[in-house]
Scaffold this motif. Structure first.
Motif, mmCIF file in Angstrom:
data_model
loop_
_atom_site.group_PDB
_atom_site.id
_atom_site.type_symbol
_atom_site.label_atom_id
_atom_site.label_comp_id
_atom_site.label_asym_id
_atom_site.label_seq_id
_atom_site.Cartn_x
_atom_site.Cartn_y
_atom_site.Cartn_z
ATOM 1 N N ILE A 7 0.810 -1.221 0.000
ATOM 2 C CA ILE A 7 0.000 0.000 0.000
ATOM 3 C C ILE A 7 0.843 1.271 0.000
ATOM 4 O O ILE A 7 0.495 2.248 -0.676
ATOM 5 C CB ILE A 7 -0.989 -0.012 1.182
ATOM 6 C CG1 ILE A 7 -1.977 -1.164 1.002
ATOM 7 C CG2 ILE A 7 -1.738 1.309 1.284
ATOM 8 C CD1 ILE A 7 -2.893 -1.383 2.180
ATOM 9 N N ALA A 8 1.945 1.296 0.733
ATOM 10 C CA ALA A 8 2.740 2.528 0.840
ATOM 11 C C ALA A 8 3.252 3.027 -0.511
ATOM 12 O O ALA A 8 3.094 4.219 -0.825
ATOM 13 C CB ALA A 8 3.888 2.336 1.829
ATOM 14 N N PRO A 9 3.855 2.188 -1.338
ATOM 15 C CA PRO A 9 4.309 2.706 -2.643
ATOM 16 C C PRO A 9 3.152 3.119 -3.555
ATOM 17 O O PRO A 9 3.256 4.107 -4.286
ATOM 18 C CB PRO A 9 5.085 1.539 -3.268
ATOM 19 C CG PRO A 9 5.315 0.561 -2.191
ATOM 20 C CD PRO A 9 4.312 0.815 -1.125
ATOM 21 N N VAL A 10 2.046 2.385 -3.481
ATOM 22 C CA VAL A 10 0.885 2.749 -4.306
ATOM 23 C C VAL A 10 0.365 4.118 -3.877
ATOM 24 O O VAL A 10 0.092 4.979 -4.714
ATOM 25 C CB VAL A 10 -0.217 1.671 -4.207
ATOM 26 C CG1 VAL A 10 -1.488 2.132 -4.896
ATOM 27 C CG2 VAL A 10 0.263 0.357 -4.797
ATOM 28 N N HIS A 11 0.229 4.317 -2.573
ATOM 29 C CA HIS A 11 -0.212 5.626 -2.086
ATOM 30 C C HIS A 11 0.783 6.715 -2.489
ATOM 31 O O HIS A 11 0.379 7.820 -2.882
ATOM 32 C CB HIS A 11 -0.376 5.625 -0.566
ATOM 33 C CG HIS A 11 -0.570 6.991 0.007
ATOM 34 N ND1 HIS A 11 -1.720 7.720 -0.200
ATOM 35 C CD2 HIS A 11 0.252 7.784 0.733
ATOM 36 C CE1 HIS A 11 -1.598 8.894 0.398
ATOM 37 N NE2 HIS A 11 -0.412 8.957 0.965
ATOM 38 N N GLY A 12 2.059 6.429 -2.410
ATOM 39 C CA GLY A 12 3.072 7.413 -2.781
ATOM 40 C C GLY A 12 2.951 7.855 -4.225
ATOM 41 O O GLY A 12 2.992 9.055 -4.523
ATOM 42 N N TRP A 13 2.788 6.913 -5.120
ATOM 43 C CA TRP A 13 2.665 7.269 -6.537
ATOM 44 C C TRP A 13 1.335 7.964 -6.821
ATOM 45 O O TRP A 13 1.280 8.896 -7.628
ATOM 46 C CB TRP A 13 2.836 6.043 -7.428
ATOM 47 C CG TRP A 13 4.268 5.671 -7.554
ATOM 48 C CD1 TRP A 13 4.889 4.596 -6.991
ATOM 49 C CD2 TRP A 13 5.286 6.395 -8.244
ATOM 50 N NE1 TRP A 13 6.226 4.618 -7.297
ATOM 51 C CE2 TRP A 13 6.498 5.707 -8.071
ATOM 52 C CE3 TRP A 13 5.290 7.569 -8.995
ATOM 53 C CZ2 TRP A 13 7.695 6.146 -8.620
ATOM 54 C CZ3 TRP A 13 6.485 8.009 -9.549
ATOM 55 C CH2 TRP A 13 7.666 7.301 -9.360
ATOM 56 N N LEU A 14 0.286 7.519 -6.150
ATOM 57 C CA LEU A 14 -1.001 8.187 -6.327
ATOM 58 C C LEU A 14 -0.967 9.612 -5.772
ATOM 59 O O LEU A 14 -1.633 10.494 -6.297
ATOM 60 C CB LEU A 14 -2.121 7.382 -5.676
ATOM 61 C CG LEU A 14 -2.493 6.095 -6.413
ATOM 62 C CD1 LEU A 14 -3.464 5.274 -5.584
ATOM 63 C CD2 LEU A 14 -3.066 6.396 -7.784
ATOM 64 N N TYR A 15 -0.185 9.825 -4.727
ATOM 65 C CA TYR A 15 -0.039 11.175 -4.189
ATOM 66 C C TYR A 15 0.642 12.092 -5.211
ATOM 67 O O TYR A 15 0.289 13.267 -5.317
ATOM 68 C CB TYR A 15 0.740 11.156 -2.870
ATOM 69 C CG TYR A 15 0.859 12.527 -2.256
ATOM 70 C CD1 TYR A 15 -0.245 13.177 -1.726
ATOM 71 C CD2 TYR A 15 2.083 13.191 -2.228
ATOM 72 C CE1 TYR A 15 -0.141 14.443 -1.176
ATOM 73 C CE2 TYR A 15 2.196 14.452 -1.680
ATOM 74 C CZ TYR A 15 1.075 15.077 -1.158
ATOM 75 O OH TYR A 15 1.191 16.333 -0.628
ATOM 76 N N VAL A 16 1.571 11.559 -5.969
ATOM 77 C CA VAL A 16 2.207 12.343 -7.035
ATOM 78 C C VAL A 16 1.158 12.732 -8.083
ATOM 79 O O VAL A 16 1.133 13.877 -8.565
ATOM 80 C CB VAL A 16 3.381 11.561 -7.674
ATOM 81 C CG1 VAL A 16 3.905 12.273 -8.906
ATOM 82 C CG2 VAL A 16 4.484 11.349 -6.651
ATOM 83 N N VAL A 17 0.276 11.805 -8.426
ATOM 84 C CA VAL A 17 -0.810 12.107 -9.364
ATOM 85 C C VAL A 17 -1.742 13.161 -8.754
ATOM 86 O O VAL A 17 -2.199 14.072 -9.435
ATOM 87 C CB VAL A 17 -1.584 10.825 -9.737
ATOM 88 C CG1 VAL A 17 -2.793 11.136 -10.604
ATOM 89 C CG2 VAL A 17 -0.660 9.834 -10.429
ATOM 90 N N TYR A 18 -2.007 13.040 -7.443
ATOM 91 C CA TYR A 18 -2.823 14.019 -6.727
ATOM 92 C C TYR A 18 -2.194 15.408 -6.822
ATOM 93 O O TYR A 18 -2.882 16.395 -7.085
ATOM 94 C CB TYR A 18 -2.958 13.571 -5.274
ATOM 95 C CG TYR A 18 -3.643 14.550 -4.351
ATOM 96 C CD1 TYR A 18 -5.030 14.637 -4.307
ATOM 97 C CD2 TYR A 18 -2.913 15.370 -3.503
ATOM 98 C CE1 TYR A 18 -5.662 15.516 -3.456
ATOM 99 C CE2 TYR A 18 -3.534 16.255 -2.643
ATOM 100 C CZ TYR A 18 -4.915 16.330 -2.624
ATOM 101 O OH TYR A 18 -5.536 17.207 -1.787
ATOM 102 N N LEU A 19 -0.887 15.493 -6.615
ATOM 103 C CA LEU A 19 -0.201 16.776 -6.719
ATOM 104 C C LEU A 19 -0.318 17.367 -8.121
ATOM 105 O O LEU A 19 -0.499 18.580 -8.281
ATOM 106 C CB LEU A 19 1.264 16.639 -6.327
ATOM 107 C CG LEU A 19 1.542 16.365 -4.850
ATOM 108 C CD1 LEU A 19 3.038 16.155 -4.637
ATOM 109 C CD2 LEU A 19 1.017 17.479 -3.980
ATOM 110 N N ALA A 20 -0.232 16.517 -9.131
ATOM 111 C CA ALA A 20 -0.388 16.997 -10.509
ATOM 112 C C ALA A 20 -1.811 17.516 -10.733
ATOM 113 O O ALA A 20 -1.998 18.557 -11.382
ATOM 114 C CB ALA A 20 -0.072 15.874 -11.491
ATOM 115 N N ALA A 21 -2.808 16.828 -10.182
ATOM 116 C CA ALA A 21 -4.194 17.279 -10.325
ATOM 117 C C ALA A 21 -4.421 18.594 -9.588
ATOM 118 O O ALA A 21 -5.118 19.484 -10.094
ATOM 119 C CB ALA A 21 -5.152 16.207 -9.807
ATOM 120 N N VAL A 22 -3.822 18.730 -8.407
ATOM 121 C CA VAL A 22 -3.921 19.986 -7.658
ATOM 122 C C VAL A 22 -3.265 21.110 -8.455
ATOM 123 O O VAL A 22 -3.815 22.214 -8.568
ATOM 124 C CB VAL A 22 -3.279 19.851 -6.260
ATOM 125 C CG1 VAL A 22 -3.128 21.211 -5.595
ATOM 126 C CG2 VAL A 22 -4.088 18.922 -5.382
#
Length: 107
Positions: A42-57
């Protein structure tokens, strides 16, 4: 702009759910159950999804021309459990103009 808002809303919920899974399931499994499989997955998946979140923000902030303080608040919401859900609702109110509450992030 509607597309950018929709992308942000979807990724905010995904990141929020993944962070809850990490903090409420995977971390207790690791520290109380001596099983780190959940954290490893879960940790790496959340980490990469957070990068996508930052791009969306970033994309949404560019389109609506937010001040830097608001961008930072929304970006950091993906790192605090439950806060991404709250900030997602607040962001929709900001964008739709239904937020009547004064905010210190107004420019």
């Amino acid at each position: 702009m509607n597309g950018a808002l929709t992308r942000y809303r979807v990724i905010a919920w995904i990141v929020g759910v993944m962070l809850l899974l990490l903090t409420l399931v995977a971390m207790p499994m690791k520290y109380f159950g001596d099983n780190n499989l959940g954290v490893v997955i879960i940790a790496p998946v959340h980490g990469w999804l957070y990068v996508v979140y930052l791009a969306a923000v970033g994309d949404l902030a560019r389109r609506v021309q937010w001040p830097v303080t608001r961008i930072l608040l929304v970006a950091l919401a993906g790192t605090v459990p439950f806060l991404s859900f709250v900030m997602e609702r607040r962001t929709v109110a900001w964008i739709q103009g239904t937020d009547r509450q004064p905010s210190f992030t107004e420019a």
